[in-house]
Write a protein that holds these residues in place. Structure first.
Motif, mmCIF file in Angstrom:
data_model
loop_
_atom_site.group_PDB
_atom_site.id
_atom_site.type_symbol
_atom_site.label_atom_id
_atom_site.label_comp_id
_atom_site.label_asym_id
_atom_site.label_seq_id
_atom_site.Cartn_x
_atom_site.Cartn_y
_atom_site.Cartn_z
ATOM 1 N N THR A 58 -5.063 -11.300 9.701
ATOM 2 C CA THR A 58 -5.070 -10.898 8.271
ATOM 3 C C THR A 58 -5.860 -11.898 7.450
ATOM 4 O O THR A 58 -6.528 -11.411 6.702
ATOM 5 C CB THR A 58 -3.447 -11.185 7.971
ATOM 6 O OG1 THR A 58 -2.511 -10.272 8.825
ATOM 7 C CG2 THR A 58 -3.184 -10.923 6.506
ATOM 8 N N ASP A 94 2.580 -5.271 2.319
ATOM 9 C CA ASP A 94 2.625 -5.654 3.725
ATOM 10 C C ASP A 94 3.097 -4.444 4.655
ATOM 11 O O ASP A 94 3.968 -4.720 5.377
ATOM 12 C CB ASP A 94 3.395 -6.921 4.059
ATOM 13 C CG ASP A 94 3.234 -7.479 5.377
ATOM 14 O OD1 ASP A 94 2.203 -7.090 6.128
ATOM 15 O OD2 ASP A 94 4.161 -8.110 5.880
ATOM 16 N N GLU A 98 2.329 -7.919 8.586
ATOM 17 C CA GLU A 98 1.348 -8.670 9.194
ATOM 18 C C GLU A 98 1.774 -9.995 8.715
ATOM 19 O O GLU A 98 0.863 -10.973 9.107
ATOM 20 C CB GLU A 98 -0.117 -8.122 9.222
ATOM 21 C CG GLU A 98 -0.278 -7.961 7.666
ATOM 22 C CD GLU A 98 -1.811 -7.218 7.563
ATOM 23 O OE1 GLU A 98 -2.787 -8.059 7.764
ATOM 24 O OE2 GLU A 98 -1.605 -5.915 7.456
ATOM 25 N N THR A 99 2.468 -10.433 7.784
ATOM 26 C CA THR A 99 2.365 -11.576 6.990
ATOM 27 C C THR A 99 3.595 -12.489 7.372
ATOM 28 O O THR A 99 4.080 -13.438 7.058
ATOM 29 C CB THR A 99 2.358 -11.528 5.441
ATOM 30 O OG1 THR A 99 3.517 -10.811 5.078
ATOM 31 C CG2 THR A 99 1.214 -10.723 5.227
ATOM 32 N N ASP A 150 6.760 -11.759 6.194
ATOM 33 C CA ASP A 150 7.548 -11.653 5.149
ATOM 34 C C ASP A 150 8.979 -11.580 5.415
ATOM 35 O O ASP A 150 9.608 -10.586 6.196
ATOM 36 C CB ASP A 150 7.192 -10.444 4.291
ATOM 37 C CG ASP A 150 7.476 -10.444 2.580
ATOM 38 O OD1 ASP A 150 8.874 -10.738 2.623
ATOM 39 O OD2 ASP A 150 6.736 -10.152 2.031
ATOM 40 N N ASN A 152 9.571 -5.123 -0.800
ATOM 41 C CA ASN A 152 8.341 -5.082 -0.803
ATOM 42 C C ASN A 152 7.889 -3.599 -1.109
ATOM 43 O O ASN A 152 6.793 -3.040 -0.992
ATOM 44 C CB ASN A 152 7.838 -5.098 0.789
ATOM 45 C CG ASN A 152 7.671 -6.612 1.249
ATOM 46 O OD1 ASN A 152 8.366 -7.380 0.542
ATOM 47 N ND2 ASN A 152 7.091 -6.974 2.368
#
Ligand SMILES: [Zn+2]
Length: 766
Positions: free
Chosen positions: A524, A731, A735-736, A738, A744
């Protein structure tokens, strides 16, 4: 989304002066460069680039050891000669040697500092408090004392050396100071009672098999080892408490292991006297294995089972040589099945071998040696070519523990040979992990007593890559960002940059979080090409050397030209987590200035404005001005949305000032979405938006984390599109990491959950 029209201003410069109007209380700067608070100042040993400095040095210890396993009393008896070379610029007046086995002394710090188990409750079904039978036995009947007897410490001439034991550390006072460049040779004799690993745990020990009355030994931390002396901490002589592993020097080992003559011994290094200890058929099978395409049995299961009923008729000594290693481990038993396959890793010929009792089958013969070779292939691609001649996986009582060229792995099938998916993948994963430790920390020799993440985190990261190359959708426990989210949001945690012995939630902190952080950096933040180059650079720079966290952080930036200070600070020095929320999305479109269009739009909005409850109820009431029409005047009939001649004239005058291109731009109908994102978790991260359009298509927009550099709490991003959006997702590829995905989505989405319905009950009893 609510549509707003905005005016196109020709004097754009006006904005610039106000954009950065800051209050004096500026929020903390997450993009501040890591400085003296976090990283040591570079010097001649450790360069600012993260590479070893031009005066990098490390000491060295070569060992010659004779050791015997007493299979009747489960004791180890050893004598060793250490040749210690001082390459430091300092004169040493004493040496520190690690007696790690003293962790099994009855009065060791590791035992006495155990905190109380939770003895309350535990009586209702499902309440996991209390102690196991094994724990209870350990608490009340502890009769085992693993304290090491040190029977002799003497110099090369045989003269006794003054020494002082401090728990797991032994200080040897030198008769004359050891100058820079000097060598000191000394010998130690010792013996101790080996721990029953099934009862007392540990990273080594024996297992007893009641079915056939045999023992299997996995031996590690079994000899007095030189403590490391280095430029950052001087002597690393922090006591061994059990979690902080080992900090060791490289050297060459000659080790002669004496065991009952029907035992099979495997160890770090290459066997030197095959003809003395192996049967002729084993030697020819080993030869065959060198070029085999699949693992070949050196000792078959039938032969191993036959061997189980043997009684030894004497002893045999197995001689091994392991060069350029930081440690030495071995295993011995008469129960071993043995398979092997030669493999060429980047030009290096390696013999991959597995040794296991029949209790390990059918899993071990199917997977172990394949997993070794697979690990060497993948890890060598991402770091450096495996440099050693053998790679060995042994099954015994130890769940998973790594040593140079050899590792111990625990998973076994059920006694009837069946096994769960958990056991199968647990075995493959632990072998990948422990073989992978050859790279970190056995070769990239980080200080494990200080930092667990430097080997466990980096190794777990590569383990994830290797697992995903084993089979599609391999069930990896760690690596995928969403797998770390619950831990990241949890209470009771400490930063990754915490000493090994004080780490809370050990597995998640030192394995999962750093591994996930590296995966996020790769996928990322940096991209695979930049990350892989930087990671390889770090691995190559520090193989057979001793890196610190600063050397890793600096190399990752130095080799990639990506400023990662914000990332390392957030992920490694804090317990912040990722929780970004889309708070609002506002739609703007430029006003065309055409009164026909604009007033029409205003009329539409006015019509769509909801009627209040009173308005609705008052609608049908008779009105006075309907009774007396003479009360009406101009304002009762005025249409504020009607286009006037003046409106038209003004519009024409405006158009006259525009070029053809500017006129087109004004009527181009772009959508301007302002997405307001709030940082609830503390960690700043790149913004990855998926914009879903009303025509069914979608688009991803990736924005680097630097968007947060003026304000860590709230940012607004303008997204300009030709198509109308119906939703925006943050997102979308998970990929983060979260921790709260429900915020989101814009507009918010209902996440359906099924709940159980049951019959009967009434009041819940607790
Ligand atoms: Zn590990």
């Amino acid at each position: 989304m609510y549509l707003r029209r905005f005016s196109v201003i020709l004097f754009i410069l006006l904005i610039a002066g106000f954009a950065f109007g800051q209050s004096k209380s500026r929020p903390s700067d997450k993009f501040k460069q890591l400085s003296d608070d976090e990283l040591p100042t570079p010097n001649e040993q450790r360069a600012a680039s993260g590479a070893p400095g031009n005066k990098y040095w490390q000491n060295r210890a070569d060992y010659v050891i004779d050791v015997e396993i007493d299979d009747v009393n489960q004791r180890l008896i050893g004598k060793e000669t250490i040749t210690y070379k001082n390459f430091s610029p300092d004169t040493l007046t004493y040496l520190w040697v690690q007696i790690d086995q003293n962790i099994h002394a009855k009065d060791s710090d590791a035992n006495t500092t155990q905190t109380a188990p939770n003895l309350e409750g535990g009586q209702l079904p499902g309440a996991p408090r209390g102690v196991s039978v094994e724990q209870l036995d350990r608490l009340v009947n502890r009769d085992y004392d693993g304290k090491v007897n040190i029977t002799s410490v003497r110099d090369a001439a045989g003269k006794p050396l003054r020494n002082t034991l401090n728990k797991t550390m032994l200080r040897i006072d030198l008769p004359t100071p050891l100058a820079p460049g000097g060598t000191f040779v000394f010998s130690i004799d010792w013996d101790y009672a080996i721990n029953n690993n099934r009862v007392y745990g540990g990273r080594a020990g024996y297992e007893f098999f009641p079915r056939d009355g045999n023992y299997l030994y996995e031996m590690a931390q079994w000899f007095p080892r030189m403590a490391a002396y280095y430029d950052v901490y001087g002597w690393q002589n922090k006591q061994f408490l059990g979690s902080g592993e080992f900090t060791l020097e490289f050297g060459d080992y000659t080790v002669r292991i004496t065991a009952p003559n029907d035992h099979v011994v495997t160890a770090t290094g290459v066997l030197q006297n095959s003809k003395d200890v192996l049967k002729p058929e084993w030697i020819s099978r080993l030869k065959q294995a060198e070029t085999a395409k699949e693992p070949i049995k050196i000792i078959t299961q039938a032969e191993a089972i036959a061997n189980e009923t043997n009684k030894p008729t004497g002893k045999k000594t197995w001689a091994f040589k392991g060069d350029n290693v930081r440690d030495f481990a071995f295993a011995t038993s008469r129960k071993f099945i043995w398979d092997a396959q030669g493999h060429n890793v980047g030009g290096n010929k390696v013999m991959a071998m597995s040794l296991y009792p029949m209790e390990g089958n059918p899993l071990w013969e199917k997977y172990s040696t394949h997993a070794i070779i697979h690990t060497l292939n993948v890890y060598s691609r991402y770091s450096f070519v495996y440099p050693y001649p053998v790679a060995i996986s042994v099954n015994g009582p130890v769940g998973g523990m790594e040593y140079p060229m050899i590792c111990f792995n625990g998973p076994r099938p059920q006694p009837d040979g069946t096994y769960s998916a958990n056991t199968k993948y647990g075995l493959i994963s632990v072998i990948i992990h422990e073989v992978g430790h050859n790279y970190f920390p056995m070769i990239v020799n980080s200080d494990e007593r200080q930092w667990t993440w430097m080997d466990e985190g980096l190794n777990t990261y590569l383990q994830f890559l290797a697992e995903q190359e084993w089979e599609k959708d391999y069930p990896s426990r760690r690596g995928e960002p969403q797998n770390i989210a619950d831990y990241m949001a949890s209470e009771n945690q400490v930063p990754i940059m915490t000493n090994s012995e004080s780490v809370l939630q050990f597995g998640a902190n030192a394995y999962g979080k750093p591994a996930t952080a590296l995966n996020i950096l790769r996928e990322t933040v940096m991209g695979r090409e930049l990350f892989d180059h930087a990671f390889k650079t770090y691995s190559e720079r520090w193989k057979f050397k001793r890196p610190t966290p600063a050397d890793f952080f600096r190399t990752m930036e130095d080799a990639s030209a990506v400023d990662l200070d914000w990332f390392f600070r957030g992920w490694f020095y804090t317990t912040d987590h990722v929780d970004l929320s889309i708070e609002n999305v506002r739609l703007y479109q430029p006003s065309t200035r055409n009164p026909e269009t604009e007033k029409g739009l205003l009329r539409k909005q006015d019509n769509e404005r909801p009627k209040t409850l009173s308005q609705q109820r008052n609608e049908s009431l008779p009105k006075r001005i309907d009774q007396y029409p003479s009360l009406r005047d101009y304002y009762n009939d005025f249409d504020e949305f009607a286009v006037t001649e003046k409106d038209r004239a003004d519009y024409q005058a405006f158009l006259a000032t525009l070029s053809e291109k500017e006129k087109q731009l004004l009527n181009s109908n772009y959508y301007f979405y302002t997405v307001d994102v709030k940082n609830l978790g503390g960690l700043v991260m790149p913004l990855i938006f998926m914009v879903e359009y009303t025509d069914g298509t979608s688009e991803q927009i990736r924005i680097p984390a630097e968007i947060w550099r003026y304000n860590n709490f709230d940012v607004s991003k303008l997204i300009v599109t030709k198509k109308e959006a119906k939703a925006i997702v943050l997102d979308p590829n998970l990929e983060t990491g979260d921790t709260d995905l429900s915020n989101n989505f814009f507009p918010r989405r209902t996440i359906p959950t099924r709940f159980q319905v049951f019959k009967g009950g009434g009041a819940v009893r607790r």
